[in-house]
Design a protein around this motif. Sequence first.
Motif, PDB file in Angstrom:
ATOM      1  N   GLU A 166       0.830  -1.201   0.000  1.00 36.06           N
ATOM      2  CA  GLU A 166       0.000   0.000   0.000  1.00 36.06           C
ATOM      3  C   GLU A 166       0.868   1.257   0.000  1.00 36.06           C
ATOM      4  O   GLU A 166       0.552   2.240  -0.681  1.00 36.06           O
ATOM      5  CB  GLU A 166      -0.942   0.015   1.212  1.00 36.06           C
ATOM      6  CG  GLU A 166      -1.803   1.255   1.328  1.00 36.06           C
ATOM      7  CD  GLU A 166      -2.747   1.499   0.149  1.00 36.06           C
ATOM      8  OE1 GLU A 166      -3.247   2.634   0.029  1.00 36.06           O
ATOM      9  OE2 GLU A 166      -2.991   0.573  -0.652  1.00 36.06           O
ATOM     10  N   ARG A 169       2.103   1.746  -3.487  1.00 35.48           N
ATOM     11  CA  ARG A 169       1.017   2.247  -4.327  1.00 35.48           C
ATOM     12  C   ARG A 169       0.825   3.746  -4.092  1.00 35.48           C
ATOM     13  O   ARG A 169       0.676   4.517  -5.049  1.00 35.48           O
ATOM     14  CB  ARG A 169      -0.277   1.492  -4.025  1.00 35.48           C
ATOM     15  CG  ARG A 169      -1.409   1.799  -5.000  1.00 35.48           C
ATOM     16  CD  ARG A 169      -2.706   1.115  -4.602  1.00 35.48           C
ATOM     17  NE  ARG A 169      -3.340   1.728  -3.438  1.00 35.48           N
ATOM     18  CZ  ARG A 169      -3.946   2.924  -3.434  1.00 35.48           C
ATOM     19  NH1 ARG A 169      -3.984   3.655  -4.520  1.00 35.48           N
ATOM     20  NH2 ARG A 169      -4.510   3.376  -2.344  1.00 35.48           N
ATOM     21  N   GLN A 170       0.861   4.176  -2.837  1.00 29.80           N
ATOM     22  CA  GLN A 170       0.705   5.595  -2.513  1.00 29.80           C
ATOM     23  C   GLN A 170       1.864   6.424  -3.072  1.00 29.80           C
ATOM     24  O   GLN A 170       1.644   7.497  -3.634  1.00 29.80           O
ATOM     25  CB  GLN A 170       0.612   5.787  -0.987  1.00 29.80           C
ATOM     26  CG  GLN A 170      -0.662   5.266  -0.373  1.00 29.80           C
ATOM     27  CD  GLN A 170      -1.841   6.166  -0.690  1.00 29.80           C
ATOM     28  OE1 GLN A 170      -1.690   7.358  -0.903  1.00 29.80           O
ATOM     29  NE2 GLN A 170      -3.024   5.566  -0.742  1.00 29.80           N
ATOM     30  N   TRP A 171       3.106   5.931  -2.891  1.00 35.88           N
ATOM     31  CA  TRP A 171       4.269   6.641  -3.438  1.00 35.88           C
ATOM     32  C   TRP A 171       4.135   6.797  -4.952  1.00 35.88           C
ATOM     33  O   TRP A 171       4.401   7.871  -5.502  1.00 35.88           O
ATOM     34  CB  TRP A 171       5.567   5.915  -3.105  1.00 35.88           C
ATOM     35  CG  TRP A 171       6.077   6.180  -1.725  1.00 35.88           C
ATOM     36  CD1 TRP A 171       6.199   5.287  -0.721  1.00 35.88           C
ATOM     37  CD2 TRP A 171       6.535   7.424  -1.202  1.00 35.88           C
ATOM     38  NE1 TRP A 171       6.687   5.886   0.408  1.00 35.88           N
ATOM     39  CE2 TRP A 171       6.913   7.212   0.141  1.00 35.88           C
ATOM     40  CE3 TRP A 171       6.668   8.707  -1.728  1.00 35.88           C
ATOM     41  CZ2 TRP A 171       7.402   8.218   0.960  1.00 35.88           C
ATOM     42  CZ3 TRP A 171       7.157   9.713  -0.903  1.00 35.88           C
ATOM     43  CH2 TRP A 171       7.519   9.458   0.413  1.00 35.88           C
ATOM     44  N   TYR A 173       1.405   6.801  -6.808  1.00 39.60           N
ATOM     45  CA  TYR A 173       0.328   7.755  -7.102  1.00 39.60           C
ATOM     46  C   TYR A 173       0.832   9.193  -6.969  1.00 39.60           C
ATOM     47  O   TYR A 173       0.635  10.019  -7.863  1.00 39.60           O
ATOM     48  CB  TYR A 173      -0.860   7.519  -6.164  1.00 39.60           C
ATOM     49  CG  TYR A 173      -1.900   8.609  -6.267  1.00 39.60           C
ATOM     50  CD1 TYR A 173      -2.850   8.590  -7.291  1.00 39.60           C
ATOM     51  CD2 TYR A 173      -1.927   9.676  -5.371  1.00 39.60           C
ATOM     52  CE1 TYR A 173      -3.799   9.596  -7.405  1.00 39.60           C
ATOM     53  CE2 TYR A 173      -2.864  10.687  -5.474  1.00 39.60           C
ATOM     54  CZ  TYR A 173      -3.800  10.638  -6.491  1.00 39.60           C
ATOM     55  OH  TYR A 173      -4.727  11.637  -6.607  1.00 39.60           O
ATOM     56  N   TRP A 174       1.482   9.516  -5.837  1.00 45.08           N
ATOM     57  CA  TRP A 174       1.906  10.892  -5.597  1.00 45.08           C
ATOM     58  C   TRP A 174       3.075  11.302  -6.482  1.00 45.08           C
ATOM     59  O   TRP A 174       3.172  12.479  -6.875  1.00 45.08           O
ATOM     60  CB  TRP A 174       2.219  11.110  -4.121  1.00 45.08           C
ATOM     61  CG  TRP A 174       0.941  11.158  -3.327  1.00 45.08           C
ATOM     62  CD1 TRP A 174       0.468  10.220  -2.469  1.00 45.08           C
ATOM     63  CD2 TRP A 174      -0.057  12.182  -3.398  1.00 45.08           C
ATOM     64  NE1 TRP A 174      -0.763  10.587  -1.981  1.00 45.08           N
ATOM     65  CE2 TRP A 174      -1.104  11.803  -2.537  1.00 45.08           C
ATOM     66  CE3 TRP A 174      -0.174  13.371  -4.098  1.00 45.08           C
ATOM     67  CZ2 TRP A 174      -2.242  12.579  -2.354  1.00 45.08           C
ATOM     68  CZ3 TRP A 174      -1.317  14.147  -3.914  1.00 45.08           C
ATOM     69  CH2 TRP A 174      -2.331  13.747  -3.049  1.00 45.08           C
TER      70      TRP A 174
END
Length: 189
Positions: A166, A169-171, A173-174
């Motif tokens: 997760e 995935r966040q890294w 996205y940003w």
Amino acid sequence: TLQRMAPANTTVAFAARVCSALDVEAMRRAWRALRERHAMLRMQCGTEAGEPVQRVRTVFADSFEVSRCPADEAERLVAAAYRRPFDLEAGEPARLHLVSHGENDHVLLLVAHHIACDGWSLWILVDELKALYAAACAGRDANLAPTAHSYVDFVTWERALVDGAEGERQWSYWRERLAGELPALDLPT
């Protein structure tokens, strides 16, 4: 950090006028019990090799302050106690002040640095302090429910999240969302 830029603007506080007799030693025991219950109230923040670090104190500072004064001095003492900055490297991020100007007239002020407490948490601390004080006066245990989670639990959960799928995935996205030329922000300091 905000602490270095504006140390006087980093606090949350609760003040109450107590118009009855108050057992100072029972309040001292209640404050100590509250800090034993919540590690964030007895932590120190600093840096090592340029990186921020937190340490939970096992030896408590004396962060319960008692003042006696004439009634016309009470407001000034309470305001000064509220405005006094925190030294997060050497002290603790919370203080309890009792300003007494009569046997049955006091102001109780709980001041915390925002790094340890927010407005919502302050109300929890006030409720628990009331229960701990009543128990200390009665010479019994407060029977507070165990805390469900601690700050350490949160940090452990967050670290696992960031280090896992997760987090990746966040890294991603940003990185994609913030890729390219970013506009300059003209923010007042």
